[in-house]
Design an enzyme around this catalytic site. Structure first.
Site, short mmCIF file in Angstrom:
data_model
loop_
_atom_site.label_atom_id
_atom_site.label_comp_id
_atom_site.label_asym_id
_atom_site.label_seq_id
_atom_site.Cartn_x
_atom_site.Cartn_y
_atom_site.Cartn_z
N HIS A 77 -20.48 80.42 47.60
CA HIS A 77 -20.28 81.11 46.32
C HIS A 77 -19.32 82.29 46.44
CE1 HIS A 77 -24.68 79.71 45.39
NE2 HIS A 77 -23.88 78.71 45.73
N GLY A 158 -23.62 75.15 39.00
CA GLY A 158 -25.03 75.48 38.90
C GLY A 158 -25.72 75.23 40.22
#
Length: 282
Positions: A77, A158
Site C-alpha cells: 500500500h 480494497g
C-alpha cells in the site's frame, strides 16, 4: 526502444509492493528534460516514499530535487500514481502503508490523494490550508483520470484477504472529501464519508491505471482480475474490453487507440517469454 539508467539520492527499495512506482513527464519536458518520480526507499530501518524531480541527460535519469519526502511506506500500500489535472496541478496517490488509521489522520500524508503545484508547492486553494491533502480516507489508490467535464475519478484497492475480500473501488473525487477507509467498506454508510460509484463486492480484481476515451467511457486495467474493463459512468455498468493477457498495470487512451502495459513479471504473475509488453487496441 532503449533502457535508461536511473540515479536517485537513496537506493530504490524494491520491497513487496514498494519500488519505483510513479513516473510522469513535465508539461515542458521537451525544453527541460524533466519528469516527476515517486519511489520507495529505506532510512534507518523505516520504509518511506518520496516525490522527486528527475532530469534526463545522455540516456540517463538523475534525481535533481526532492519535492516531498517521508511519505509513509511499507511492504504494501504505497500508492504512487502521478497525474497532471486540467487545472495544471500535480496529483499524487499515497497508500495507507498497511496502517488504515493513517488514512483518516489529517497530519499524515498516507492514504490520501495529494495536490501540488508543478514546482511542488501547496496550492492556495487546497481544501486544507497549508496542506497537500486533497482527499483522505483511501486505502491504496492506483489510478487517476479526468473526464471531458474535468471530473476526477480514481481506482482503489480494497481488502483482498479474509474475512472480507474484494471491495475494489471506482471513486468520483471531489476536493476535501473523505472516502471512508477504514471506517466504511462497500455499501456501508457513515455521515461525512463518500461511497464509491462502483465496488467489486467480495471479488478482488485489483484495479490499477484508468483512462477515459472520447465518449467518456472509463477504461480500467486490473492486476488480479487480469482484464481490461470498460466502465460506463452513466449506469455504473462494467464490461470486458480485453482479457487473456495476464496482469495489466496501466492503460492510456490517445488519439483513438488504447495502450495497455502488462505486469506479469512483478512476482505475482506467470510471465511468458515476451513479457512484459505494451499492447495496442484500435
Amino acid at each position: 526502444m532503449s533502457r535508461h539508467d536511473l540515479q536517485t539520492s537513496e537506493p530504490v527499495a524494491a520491497i513487496g509492493e514498494g519500488g519505483f512506482l510513479g513516473f510522469l513527464l513535465t508539461p515542458d519536458f521537451t525544453e527541460t528534460g524533466q519528469a516527476y518520480g515517486f519511489y520507495t526507499y529505506e532510512a534507518n530501518g523505516v520504509i518511506l516514499n518520496r516525490l522527486v524531480m528527475l532530469t534526463h541527460e545522455q540516456e540517463s535519469w538523475t534525481e535533481s530535487e526532492i519535492l516531498l519526502d517521508q511519505i509513509p511506506g511499507a511492504n504494501v500500500h504505497n500508492g504512487g500514481r502521478l497525474a497532471i489535472g486540467p487545472d495544471e496541478m500535480l496529483y499524487v496517490t499515497t497508500g495507507d502503508a498497511g496502517e488504515g488509521e493513517l488514512s483518516q489522520n489529517q497530519e499524515s500524508l498516507a492514504g490520501k490523494i495529494l495536490r501540488l503545484t508543478l514546482d511542488g508547492e501547496v496550492p492556495d486553494d487546497n481544501p486544507l490550508p497549508g496542506s497537500y491533502i486533497y482527499t483522505l480516507g483511501h486505502r491504496n489508490s492506483q489510478g487517476l483520470a479526468w473526464n471531458s467535464n474535468g471530473e476526477l475519478y480514481s481506482s482503489e484497492h480494497g481488502p483482498s484477504g479474509n474475512p472480507v475480500g474484494g471491495h475494489d473501488e471506482i471513486n468520483l473525487i471531489t476536493a476535501g472529501s473523505n472516502y471512508g477507509w477504514p471506517e466504511i467498506l462497500g455499501d456501508e454508510e457513515q455521515e461525512g464519508m463518500e461511497l464509491p460509484i462502483y465496488h467489486s463486492g467480495e471479488t478482488a480484481i485489483a484495479p490499477s491505471g484508468i483512462s477515459f476515451d472520447e465518449q467518456d467511457q472509463l477504461y480500467m486495467a486490473t492486476l488480479r482480475g487480469e482484464k481490461l474493463y470498460r466502465f460506463n459512468t452513466e449506469d455504473a455498468s462494467l464490461s470486458v474490453a480485453l482479457e487473456d493477457e495476464g496482469r495489466l498495470r496501466d492503460v492510456r487512451v490517445h488519439n483513438g487507440k488504447v495502450y495497455i502495459i502488462t505486469n506479469n513479471t512483478d512476482g505475482r504473475g506467470n510471465p511468458g517469454e515476451t513479457d512484459d509488453r505494451l499492447l495496442v487496441m484500435e
